[in-house]
Each structure stands twice: as C-alpha cells, then as structure tokens.
Design an enzyme around this catalytic site. Structure first.
Site, PDB file in Angstrom:
ATOM      1  N   CYS A   2      35.879  43.618  44.166  1.00  0.00           N
ATOM      2  CA  CYS A   2      36.902  44.158  44.873  1.00  0.00           C
ATOM      3  C   CYS A   2      36.568  44.347  46.163  1.00  0.00           C
ATOM      4  CB  CYS A   2      37.104  45.638  44.222  1.00  0.00           C
ATOM      5  SG  CYS A   2      37.435  45.676  42.531  1.00  0.00           S
ATOM      6  N   ARG A  27      38.483  38.975  48.520  1.00  0.00           N
ATOM      7  CA  ARG A  27      37.354  39.318  47.391  1.00  0.00           C
ATOM      8  C   ARG A  27      38.078  39.560  46.190  1.00  0.00           C
ATOM      9  NH1 ARG A  27      32.960  41.363  49.955  1.00  0.00           N
ATOM     10  NH2 ARG A  27      32.683  42.775  48.350  1.00  0.00           N
ATOM     11  N   TRP A  74      39.800  43.425  41.876  1.00  0.00           N
ATOM     12  CA  TRP A  74      39.771  41.993  40.963  1.00  0.00           C
ATOM     13  C   TRP A  74      39.201  42.806  39.798  1.00  0.00           C
ATOM     14  CZ3 TRP A  74      35.076  39.251  39.204  1.00  0.00           C
ATOM     15  CH2 TRP A  74      35.283  38.022  38.766  1.00  0.00           C
ATOM     16  N   ASN A 100      33.708  49.206  44.067  1.00  0.00           N
ATOM     17  CA  ASN A 100      33.533  47.800  44.019  1.00  0.00           C
ATOM     18  C   ASN A 100      32.152  47.814  43.029  1.00  0.00           C
ATOM     19  OD1 ASN A 100      33.406  45.189  43.723  1.00  0.00           O
ATOM     20  ND2 ASN A 100      31.948  45.228  45.758  1.00  0.00           N
ATOM     21  N   GLY A 101      32.339  47.220  41.757  1.00  0.00           N
ATOM     22  CA  GLY A 101      31.209  46.984  40.982  1.00  0.00           C
ATOM     23  C   GLY A 101      31.465  47.413  39.547  1.00  0.00           C
ATOM     24  N   GLU A 481      30.914  18.720  43.054  1.00  0.00           N
ATOM     25  CA  GLU A 481      31.475  19.298  43.932  1.00  0.00           C
ATOM     26  C   GLU A 481      33.101  18.830  44.324  1.00  0.00           C
ATOM     27  OE1 GLU A 481      32.324  22.374  47.132  1.00  0.00           O
ATOM     28  OE2 GLU A 481      31.185  22.005  45.097  1.00  0.00           O
ATOM     29  N   LYS A 485      36.178  21.538  43.571  1.00  0.00           N
ATOM     30  CA  LYS A 485      37.280  21.925  44.514  1.00  0.00           C
ATOM     31  C   LYS A 485      38.645  21.699  43.935  1.00  0.00           C
ATOM     32  CE  LYS A 485      35.383  23.944  46.946  1.00  0.00           C
ATOM     33  NZ  LYS A 485      33.845  24.111  46.533  1.00  0.00           N
ATOM     34  N   GLU A 488      39.380  24.474  41.218  1.00  0.00           N
ATOM     35  CA  GLU A 488      39.387  25.970  41.645  1.00  0.00           C
ATOM     36  C   GLU A 488      40.713  26.081  42.436  1.00  0.00           C
ATOM     37  OE1 GLU A 488      35.647  25.583  44.607  1.00  0.00           O
ATOM     38  OE2 GLU A 488      36.421  27.645  43.785  1.00  0.00           O
ATOM     39  N   HIS A 504      29.240   6.836  28.021  1.00  0.00           N
ATOM     40  CA  HIS A 504      28.662   7.435  26.820  1.00  0.00           C
ATOM     41  C   HIS A 504      29.612   8.730  26.463  1.00  0.00           C
ATOM     42  CE1 HIS A 504      24.933   5.374  27.837  1.00  0.00           C
ATOM     43  NE2 HIS A 504      25.059   5.729  28.922  1.00  0.00           N
ATOM     44  N   LYS A 604      35.683  35.483  46.023  1.00  0.00           N
ATOM     45  CA  LYS A 604      34.916  34.934  46.963  1.00  0.00           C
ATOM     46  C   LYS A 604      33.255  34.971  46.795  1.00  0.00           C
ATOM     47  CE  LYS A 604      33.758  32.299  50.459  1.00  0.00           C
ATOM     48  NZ  LYS A 604      33.888  30.909  50.421  1.00  0.00           N
TER      49      LYS A 604
HETATM   50  C1  AGP Z   1      33.109  27.743  45.232  1.00  0.00           C
HETATM   51  O1  AGP Z   1      33.899  27.113  46.150  1.00  0.00           O
HETATM   52  C2  AGP Z   1      33.116  28.938  44.667  1.00  0.00           C
HETATM   53  N1  AGP Z   1      33.831  29.967  45.323  1.00  0.00           N
HETATM   54  C3  AGP Z   1      32.092  29.548  43.866  1.00  0.00           C
HETATM   55  O2  AGP Z   1      31.677  28.456  43.054  1.00  0.00           O
HETATM   56  C4  AGP Z   1      30.751  29.822  44.706  1.00  0.00           C
HETATM   57  O3  AGP Z   1      30.249  28.592  45.181  1.00  0.00           O
HETATM   58  C5  AGP Z   1      29.892  30.692  43.721  1.00  0.00           C
HETATM   59  O4  AGP Z   1      30.490  31.752  43.151  1.00  0.00           O
HETATM   60  C6  AGP Z   1      28.710  31.019  44.458  1.00  0.00           C
HETATM   61  O5  AGP Z   1      28.925  31.717  45.559  1.00  0.00           O
HETATM   62  P1  AGP Z   1      27.707  32.252  46.724  1.00  0.00           P
HETATM   63  O6  AGP Z   1      27.285  30.790  47.434  1.00  0.00           O
HETATM   64  O7  AGP Z   1      28.235  32.935  47.710  1.00  0.00           O
HETATM   65  O8  AGP Z   1      26.602  32.386  45.853  1.00  0.00           O
END
Ligand code: AGP
Length: 609
Positions: A2, A27, A74, A100-101, A481, A485, A488, A504, A604
């Site tokens: 959050c 967030r 969140w 938050n937590g 990667e 992308k 997500e 395989h 994030k």
């Molecule tokens: C990547 O686009 C995502 N937001 C997510 O996989 C992110 O890389 C992962 O949560 C790690 O975050 P960090 O680099 O802030 O530790």
C-alpha cells in the site's frame, strides 16, 4: 503493498494529500481513503477503486483541516471492499490509522479486544491497531501507540491521528518503508520519496521499531523504550520532474526512453582514464575480493533476470563461480555459506521483502553482502555492507525497465573491477571494454528511434493470446525478461526459454498462432545454433520475430519479422536486445487498452512475503 501519506501544517491537508497519494498509487490501487481532523472530529472518506474513481465518488477535496492522512490499498487481508479500505478507526472514531504491511498476530489480538467489548467493522489486520491504541490510551497518544506496537508482530508503516491531538501526526515503522518529509511549517510522512518531492527534499528515514511525533514545526523520534533518537536529515538528489510523466502517455514509456540518459548517469564518475572507479563504493579490500571463492546473487522478478546476466558476466570475466537464487526460495533453504562467499542482492526498490530476508539470512551466516539498489535509503541499502546504486532515478511504472538496464551496467562494472583485481583483465582489455560501455547510450537511442517500426509489429501481434521468447547464452535471461514484460502489462501468457531447450517440450506449443520472439544477435558462440532453432520453429508453422544485429542478412532471410540492434560486444548485447522487447510489450499492452503503469494484481515493490 500500500501507499500511505500524512500531513500536518498550516495549509488545508486534503489537496496536498490527494496530490501526494496520486504519486503513490503505483504501489497499490484497489481502494483509497482519506481522513482529516476538522473541528476536533475525524472525517473519513473511502471507497473501492483507483484514486481518481474514489475521489469522484467521495470528493476528497471537501475534507477540511490541517492534519490528515491518506492511503492507497493493495489488499492482503480482507477482500477489496469499502469497509476494508483504509483509514480504520477505534470504537469511538477518535483514533484513525493508515497502514502498509501485515500484522501477523492480528487474529489473537482481535480476539482479546473483542472479549473486552471492542466492535470491529472490517476484516483487516490493520483495524486491530486502532483498537489497541484505544485500549492503551491513558492521556498520552505516543505512549498508547508505543504500548500497542509492543504487542504487534509483523511489518508496518503506520500513520496515526486522533481528534484528541488535532495538531499532531504520529508514525511508526517496522520493515515497511516510511520517510518523514521536513517542510516549512509543515511536515509529511510518506511510503516513499517521489510522492513528496514537490513539497520537500529534506527527509528522515525511520528505522525499524521507531515512533515519530510530528507537528507543523517539529519532529521527534523515539524507540519503543521511549529513548529519544537523533536522526540524520538527508537531502534528496532526485527532482520532481523525474517523478512526472513529462508528456509521455505512460511512466513506463517515459522510463524506456530515459535509458540512454540513465546509462550515462550510471557510468558517470565511475570510468576514468581507461579505468573503473568503484573501489570506494565496495567496502572490501583488494585482498578480500581476491579471497572470494563463490558469489550468490539473490533477487526477484526482473532483478532476478539481471542476476542471470550478472552470473554470465562474473563467471566469464572474473572467473568466480556464481549461483543465482530466487530470494524467496533461498531464505527458506539452509544455504551453505562461508566467509569466502559473497552475496549480491539486486533490487530496484530496495524494499522487496523476500530479497531483504534472503540478505539477512546470508548475513547471519557470515557472507559479505553488497547490494545493487536504485532507491537510496531503502531497507536493503541500509542493511548491506556496501551498496552500488543503479542510478535510474525514480521508477514509477510497475514494469521495471530503466532500472533493469542500469542494473546490468552496474553488474558489468563490478565484473570488470573484480577481474582487474584478480589480474585477469589486462589494461588494454579494460580500455576496450570501457569503450564498448561508452557506446551504449547512443546505440540505445538508435534502437529507441525505431519505435514506430516496433509499433507496427505490435499491431500485428496484439490480439495473440500466447507468445514464446527464445534466447541463448547471455541472452537467455533477456528472453525471460521479454516474456515477463509482456505477461505483466498485457496479460498475454508468454514464456521465455533457452532456444535449445525448446525441442524438449515447448516446441509442442508452436503453431501459426504462436508468435516466437528469438534473440538472434550475431556472436561467435551460438549464433549458428540459433539460426537452426529459427528453422525448427518455421518447420512447425510458427511466426518468428527476430531481434538481430543491424546489417545481418542471414537472419533476415529466415525470420518473418526483423527488429534490429547495433553491434556491440557479446557481453553487452543484453542491454540493447531488451529495448525492442520492452517497446513491443508496451505497444501491445497499450493497443489492448491495458493500464500499463498499474497492471492488475501487481505492485511496484512487494514488501510482504
Ligand atoms: C518487474 O517488472 C516487476 N515489477 C517485478 O518483477 C520486480 O522486478 C520484482 O518485484 C523485484 O522488485 P525489486 O527489483 O524492487 O526488488
């Protein structure tokens, strides 16, 4: 995770809280709420939806008062409902909390409080805190908060206000990030720095188990034993423009286009006269570096993909055995670590709970810890022996882009430095490798200049429902990667695979509906093999989009679609090859009208396990 924000000052709190909360929305964004103290009463407005949607429903700006807090949620505990949105209050609506937590022992605490007659109106863990403070209140709000915190187990960044103390804002932190912003006749609490940058650049980072009492012109900080703490005031280097969209449709697109500048800043001051200058950023002597027998890199998500590229670099040029670990798995395994083991933690936010826990586990076992972090003052930064910053500036888009390429450059700098210390890289080779590095910003710009061409390809594939990404060697992590992308932000199911692994199993997925993105850049290692992998896809009717080296005629003949990158050394190819994949994913997601900056179900930084 959050986002929480709090304000105490002379100005009306609501408009300031709305502005800051919007900068925190990346967030978490499934519900939002605000509370202000108006005429010694707590006025709360909250509902389900993104901040703009909620604001339309409840009109936050109607709230009056100079002390207030706001929250963007969140969900972790309790469904996404209006009742579960924050702020939460005590029985008499005199104490209000944003959090938050995760409170791990909330159900036991709730049971005790219910037995004492407390009435709960939500399913959240957070509401327990408001009732606990109420239960411990004997005239001193900080005292009641401190007593409550002593009973709580778990992670928290907390904001607390009370109609009993209308000119005060209380805050506390354990694990979850919280900064205090110092203004003129006003003070702030915030989950991160970019949210308050347009109000102040002076911040104090709260440490674990600390409580703060803010008024408009004073801030006091205590530990849970009521000892007063003297805290350092930090000056933030970032400027507010960096945290704005600057005319781009999305933060992600802006951040993709910032990469040439970001790489320039990441190498600035770290290269001189054909040499690498990161000695002062790594708190290890040359002898200690020579003694490193093994490196373990811990990370999550995109940072984990960066770790895989780092493994390739370090083993290739510094000849140190490297293991790459999912932080979440590493911390629950009993990893074998000794004093000659170095652990590198990679994290953009510096707050990812699994990576932080893995770092602590390694530290407990005596490993030397260095971290690659983008957010200064973050938990991973402060708990590492050394931190080498990836200078990407604030990264707001949930999908990481510029932080990834700057992490790769930092890994390359560490690699060359270790290789030099170990006497494996002659001066001339270091000079050449630095020359290749300095070429990157312009080369990245030339890839970005192809955006319209890449958008054309996105238009051909945005209706697809699956995709396969293939790469070999140092570009296998880039296939992973690229797939991440696309997944997500466009919600298209995509998988990355080592190209040879396709035979395989995954080759069974290939048909004319399956776009196959292959990183087929020229090299003297697996290039020829990749060409035959492309032929294998073709023989099953698959459509190949190749990422190829500019001017390469061979791939052009066999791939259905061709995206180009300039030539550079093999080991730096990933930093160029990822850019067309970032743009392809971005344009596909945008064509599908996805919320690119705030994809569903994501946040994030994941500060809870
Ligand atoms: C990547 O686009 C995502 N937001 C997510 O996989 C992110 O890389 C992962 O949560 C790690 O975050 P960090 O680099 O802030 O530790």
């Amino acid at each position: 995770m959050c986002g929480i924000i709090g304000f105490v000052g002379e100005k009306e709190a609501a408009p300031i809280l709305i502005d800051c909360l919007k900068r925190l929305e990346y967030r978490g964004y499934d519900s939002a709420g605000m509370v202000c103290i108006d005429n010694n009463s707590l006025i709360i407005r909250k509902d389900v939806g993104k901040i703009e949607e909620v604001d339309k429903k409840v009109n936050f700006s109607e709230l009056k008062g100079n002390t207030g807090m706001a929250h963007s949620r969140w969900s972790t505990h309790g469904k996404t409902t209006k009742e579960n949105a924050h702020p939460h209050s005590d029985c008499k609506d005199e104490i209000s909390v944003v959090h938050n937590g995760i409170i791990e022992n909330y159900s036991e605490l709730k049971e005790e409080l219910v037995k004492k007659g407390h009435k709960f109106s939500s399913e959240t863990d957070t509401e327990v805190i408001a009732h606990l403070i109420e239960d411990n209140y004997e005239g001193c709000m900080r005292g009641a908060l401190t007593k409550a915190l002593k009973k709580i187990e778990g992670s928290y960044a907390l904001g607390v206000i009370s109609s009993k103390k209308p000119d005060k804002l209380f805050a506390a932190r354990n694990e979850s990030p919280l900064v205090i912003g110092l203004g003129n006749n006003e003070n702030f609490i915030s989950s991160d720095v970019p949210a308050i940058l347009n109000h102040t650049k002076k911040v104090i980072y709260l440490d674990n188990k600390e409580v703060a009492v803010l008024t408009k012109d004073n801030v006091e900080i205590f530990d849970l034993d009521n000892n007063k703490k003297d805290k350092k005031i930090e000056e933030i280097e970032w400027n507010v423009e960096q945290a704005e969209k600057q005319g781009y449709k999305h933060y992600m697109l802006k951040e993709i286009f910032e990469q040439p500048q970001v790489i320039t800043e990441t190498i600035n001051g770290r290269l001189k006269n054909g040499d690498i200058l990161i000695k002062d950023e790594i708190d290890l002597s040359e002898d200690e570096i020579k003694k490193i027998k093994r490196i373990i890199i811990v990370a999550c998500g995109t940072s984990w993909h960066a770790a895989l590229v780092g493994e390739f670099m370090l083993e290739e040029l510094a000849k140190i055995p490297v293991e790459v670990e999912y932080a979440s798995e590493f911390r629950y395994r009993d990893p074998i670590i000794d004093k000659d083991t170095m652990v590198i933690a990679i994290s953009q936010s510096g707050e990812t709970a699994d990576t932080l826990a893995a770092l602590r586990e390694a530290k407990k076992k005596g490993a030397k810890i260095i971290s690659i972090v983008n957010v200064k003052g973050s938990s991973i930064d402060r708990e590492s022996d050394s931190t080498i910053y990836s200078k990407a500036g604030p990264e707001i888009g949930v999908a990481s882009t510029k932080a990834f390429t700057s992490q790769l450059v930092v890994l390359y700098l560490i690699t060359i430095y270790f290789g030099k210390i170990k006497g494996l890289l002659p001066k001339e080779q270091i000079v050449n490798r630095i020359r290749d590095l300095r070429k990157l910003p312009l080369q990245m710009q030339s890839v970005l200049d192809d955006k319209e061409y890449i958008k054309l390809h996105a238009k051909k594939f945005y209706k697809k429902t699956n995709a396969l990404y293939l790469g070999r060697g140092i570009n296998f992590p880039i296939a992973l990667e690229g797939a991440l992308k696309l997944k997500e932000i466009s919600y298209i199911h995509a998988e990355g695979y080592p190209a040879a692994e396709m035979k395989h199993g995954p080759i069974a997925l290939i048909d004319k509906e399956m776009p196959v993105i292959v990183i087929a850049t020229k090299d003297n290692r697996t290039y020829k093999k990749v060409l035959s992998n492309i032929e294998e896809v073709h023989s099953r009717g698959g459509k190949v989009i190749a990422i190829e080296t500019k001017g390469d005629e061979e791939v052009k003949k066999i791939a259905d679609h061709n995206l180009h990158i300039p030539e550079n050394s093999y080991i730096l190819t990933p930093i160029l090859a990822v850019i067309p994949l970032q743009l392809l994913a971005y344009y596909i997601a945008d064509l599908r009208n996805c919320n690119v900056d705030k994809p569903r179900n994501l946040a994030k930084a994941v500060v809870v396990e």
